[in-house]
Each structure stands twice: as C-alpha cells, then as structure tokens.
Design a protein around this motif. Structure first.
Motif, PDB file in Angstrom:
ATOM      1  N   VAL A  96       8.838  -3.355  -2.808  1.00 60.90           N
ATOM      2  CA  VAL A  96       9.944  -3.078  -3.732  1.00 60.90           C
ATOM      3  C   VAL A  96      11.279  -3.483  -3.112  1.00 60.90           C
ATOM      4  CG1 VAL A  96      11.179  -1.237  -4.946  1.00 60.90           C
ATOM      5  CG2 VAL A  96       8.677  -1.291  -4.969  1.00 60.90           C
ATOM      6  N   GLY A  97      11.452  -3.207  -1.830  1.00 60.27           N
ATOM      7  CA  GLY A  97      12.691  -3.596  -1.150  1.00 60.27           C
ATOM      8  C   GLY A  97      12.884  -5.102  -1.143  1.00 60.27           C
ATOM      9  N   LEU A  98      11.809  -5.844  -0.911  1.00 59.88           N
ATOM     10  CA  LEU A  98      11.915  -7.302  -0.900  1.00 59.88           C
ATOM     11  C   LEU A  98      12.170  -7.843  -2.310  1.00 59.88           C
ATOM     12  CD1 LEU A  98      11.892  -9.684   1.026  1.00 59.88           C
ATOM     13  CD2 LEU A  98       9.463  -9.938   0.561  1.00 59.88           C
ATOM     14  N   LEU A 122      -8.113   2.329  -3.178  1.00 55.29           N
ATOM     15  CA  LEU A 122      -8.126   2.617  -4.601  1.00 55.29           C
ATOM     16  C   LEU A 122      -6.790   2.417  -5.311  1.00 55.29           C
ATOM     17  CD1 LEU A 122     -10.438   5.736  -4.446  1.00 55.29           C
ATOM     18  CD2 LEU A 122     -11.040   3.375  -4.979  1.00 55.29           C
ATOM     19  N   GLY A 123      -6.052   1.428  -4.920  1.00 52.07           N
ATOM     20  CA  GLY A 123      -4.847   1.104  -5.652  1.00 52.07           C
ATOM     21  C   GLY A 123      -3.651   1.974  -5.340  1.00 52.07           C
ATOM     22  N   SER A 124      -3.647   2.675  -4.226  1.00 56.45           N
ATOM     23  CA  SER A 124      -2.523   3.543  -3.905  1.00 56.45           C
ATOM     24  C   SER A 124      -1.241   2.745  -3.695  1.00 56.45           C
ATOM     25  CB  SER A 124      -2.822   4.406  -2.681  1.00 56.45           C
ATOM     26  OG  SER A 124      -3.098   3.586  -1.559  1.00 56.45           O
ATOM     27  N   VAL A 125      -1.337   1.553  -3.156  1.00 57.84           N
ATOM     28  CA  VAL A 125      -0.160   0.703  -2.977  1.00 57.84           C
ATOM     29  C   VAL A 125       0.368   0.258  -4.336  1.00 57.84           C
ATOM     30  CG1 VAL A 125       0.695  -1.495  -2.082  1.00 57.84           C
ATOM     31  CG2 VAL A 125      -0.765  -0.064  -0.665  1.00 57.84           C
ATOM     32  N   ALA A 126      -0.521  -0.190  -5.212  1.00 58.79           N
ATOM     33  CA  ALA A 126      -0.102  -0.616  -6.549  1.00 58.79           C
ATOM     34  C   ALA A 126       0.593   0.529  -7.278  1.00 58.79           C
ATOM     35  CB  ALA A 126      -1.308  -1.110  -7.350  1.00 58.79           C
ATOM     36  N   LEU A 127       0.047   1.708  -7.198  1.00 57.03           N
ATOM     37  CA  LEU A 127       0.648   2.869  -7.839  1.00 57.03           C
ATOM     38  C   LEU A 127       2.025   3.170  -7.247  1.00 57.03           C
ATOM     39  CD1 LEU A 127       0.133   5.055  -9.945  1.00 57.03           C
ATOM     40  CD2 LEU A 127      -0.904   6.433  -8.143  1.00 57.03           C
ATOM     41  N   VAL A 130       4.538   0.600  -8.599  1.00 57.08           N
ATOM     42  CA  VAL A 130       4.896   0.888  -9.991  1.00 57.08           C
ATOM     43  C   VAL A 130       5.917   2.020 -10.057  1.00 57.08           C
ATOM     44  CG1 VAL A 130       4.010   1.828 -12.177  1.00 57.08           C
ATOM     45  CG2 VAL A 130       2.773  -0.007 -11.006  1.00 57.08           C
ATOM     46  N   HIS A 131       5.720   3.062  -9.287  1.00 49.96           N
ATOM     47  CA  HIS A 131       6.632   4.215  -9.316  1.00 49.96           C
ATOM     48  C   HIS A 131       8.006   3.908  -8.737  1.00 49.96           C
ATOM     49  CE1 HIS A 131       3.951   7.122 -11.019  1.00 49.96           C
ATOM     50  NE2 HIS A 131       3.034   6.900 -10.101  1.00 49.96           N
ATOM     51  N   ARG A 132       8.084   3.000  -7.755  1.00 46.06           N
ATOM     52  CA  ARG A 132       9.351   2.715  -7.078  1.00 46.06           C
ATOM     53  C   ARG A 132      10.114   1.524  -7.652  1.00 46.06           C
ATOM     54  NH1 ARG A 132       5.773   4.428  -3.170  1.00 46.06           N
ATOM     55  NH2 ARG A 132       6.555   5.946  -1.662  1.00 46.06           N
ATOM     56  N   SER A 133       9.434   0.649  -8.359  1.00 41.77           N
ATOM     57  CA  SER A 133      10.025  -0.628  -8.760  1.00 41.77           C
ATOM     58  C   SER A 133      11.122  -0.488  -9.813  1.00 41.77           C
ATOM     59  CB  SER A 133       8.944  -1.556  -9.297  1.00 41.77           C
ATOM     60  OG  SER A 133       9.518  -2.792  -9.653  1.00 41.77           O
ATOM     61  N   HIS A 134      12.128  -1.338  -9.670  1.00 38.73           N
ATOM     62  CA  HIS A 134      13.225  -1.431 -10.628  1.00 38.73           C
ATOM     63  C   HIS A 134      12.991  -2.573 -11.623  1.00 38.73           C
ATOM     64  CE1 HIS A 134      14.017  -4.393  -7.570  1.00 38.73           C
ATOM     65  NE2 HIS A 134      14.878  -4.989  -8.386  1.00 38.73           N
ATOM     66  N   VAL A 135      11.921  -3.352 -11.413  1.00 35.44           N
ATOM     67  CA  VAL A 135      11.581  -4.466 -12.302  1.00 35.44           C
ATOM     68  C   VAL A 135      10.146  -4.280 -12.787  1.00 35.44           C
ATOM     69  CG1 VAL A 135      13.176  -6.096 -11.207  1.00 35.44           C
ATOM     70  CG2 VAL A 135      10.815  -5.925 -10.371  1.00 35.44           C
ATOM     71  N   PRO A 136       9.750  -4.968 -13.863  1.00 35.68           N
ATOM     72  CA  PRO A 136       8.369  -4.856 -14.331  1.00 35.68           C
ATOM     73  C   PRO A 136       7.373  -5.268 -13.244  1.00 35.68           C
ATOM     74  CG  PRO A 136       9.723  -6.017 -15.941  1.00 35.68           C
ATOM     75  CD  PRO A 136      10.552  -5.866 -14.699  1.00 35.68           C
ATOM     76  N   VAL A 137       6.206  -4.625 -13.266  1.00 33.88           N
ATOM     77  CA  VAL A 137       5.137  -4.908 -12.303  1.00 33.88           C
ATOM     78  C   VAL A 137       3.906  -5.352 -13.075  1.00 33.88           C
ATOM     79  CG1 VAL A 137       3.684  -3.967 -10.472  1.00 33.88           C
ATOM     80  CG2 VAL A 137       6.051  -3.172 -10.711  1.00 33.88           C
ATOM     81  N   LEU A 138       3.409  -6.527 -12.723  1.00 29.56           N
ATOM     82  CA  LEU A 138       2.186  -7.059 -13.319  1.00 29.56           C
ATOM     83  C   LEU A 138       1.036  -6.730 -12.362  1.00 29.56           C
ATOM     84  CD1 LEU A 138       0.598  -8.868 -15.341  1.00 29.56           C
ATOM     85  CD2 LEU A 138       1.279 -10.826 -13.913  1.00 29.56           C
ATOM     86  N   LEU A 139       0.116  -5.867 -12.823  1.00 23.96           N
ATOM     87  CA  LEU A 139      -1.049  -5.519 -12.014  1.00 23.96           C
ATOM     88  C   LEU A 139      -2.237  -6.318 -12.526  1.00 23.96           C
ATOM     89  CD1 LEU A 139      -0.655  -1.641 -11.778  1.00 23.96           C
ATOM     90  CD2 LEU A 139      -0.009  -3.374 -10.096  1.00 23.96           C
TER      91      LEU A 139
END
Length: 141
Positions: A96-98, A122-127, A130-139
């Motif tokens: 998210v920082g990058l 189990l997708g903990s990074v993806a989750l 999603v929670h931290r991002s300021h832009v849309p996230v495509l999973l």
C-alpha cells in the motif's frame, strides 16, 4: 497514463494477476505497471556476520529473480513495465505504501501466494491490502 502496481511473489496466483492486468482496457496514454516483491524481514538472532550477509544476499537474489521473471511475463503480454521494486517488511503495508509512492491508480495481486516455506497462505496479505488501500484492489484467483 493509468498505473497499476502488481504485487508478485513467483506464485501462480501472482502470474494470473499479471495476465488479468494485461486484459484491462487501455485508455488514452496507455497502461503502465510497476512490480513489487516484498519479502518478510529476516531475524538473524545469533548468526555470525558472515552468515547474515549470505542470507541477505540470497534473499535479494531471489527477490531480483522473481521481479525479473514477472517483468518478462508482463512485457510478453504487451504491458509497459515502469519499475521493479524489491523491499522488505510488513507485506500489506509495504504494498500500500508503494502504491502511494508510485501514484498507482490500482493495485493488482493474487488471492494466495507463497509463504516463507513455500506453502500457500490463506490470503491474509490480500485482505490486509484491501483494508489499507486508498485505491481499488484487483484480486485474482
């Protein structure tokens, strides 16, 4: 130009994320991607300095190999690779920082990746992204 940050770790899911981004429509100015690989921090404990250097060198070499393979795949799919970034730390926070740092319009990543021991997590990074991002996230699965 639309910019997408793609998180890669060498997994099949990360490769699918690159492929999914290649299918995105290209507007005026085109589509540019930046690739990021975040490795978990290595805790050396009581290892001697020489062993620490060897471990760190191996980590960097693996990271560079993952990024270069992802860049080749992206270019092969017609994507413009604007940058490759290797970093270490809290994976979701670094991604998210990058995304902020590179002014990415979107983040793309696989829903599962390779853990430290090469197993699926189990997708903990993806989750977390999603929670931290300021832009849309495509999973991508």
């Amino acid at each position: 130009m639309f910019k997408v940050l793609i998180a890669v770790d060498g997994s099949e899911h990360a490769n699918h994320a690159i492929e999914a981004v290649a299918w995105l429509p290209r507007g005026p100015g085109g589509l540019e991607v930046a690739l990021v690989n975040v490795s978990n921090p290595v805790y050396y404990g009581e290892l001697p300095a020489l062993a620490q250097e060897e471990v760190e060198r191996a980590r960097r070499e693996r990271q560079e190999r993952i990024l270069e393979e992802a860049a080749q795949r992206a270019r092969g799919l017609g994507l413009i690779v604007g940058g490759k970034h290797g970093t270490s730390g809290s994976v979701a926070e670094e991604i998210v920082g990058l995304a902020r740092e590179t002014s990415a319009d979107q983040i793309a990543m696989g829903t599962r990746g390779l853990g430290a021991a090469g197993s699926l997590f189990l997708g903990s990074v993806a989750l977390g992204v999603v929670h931290r991002s300021h832009v849309p996230v495509l999973l991508v699965k």
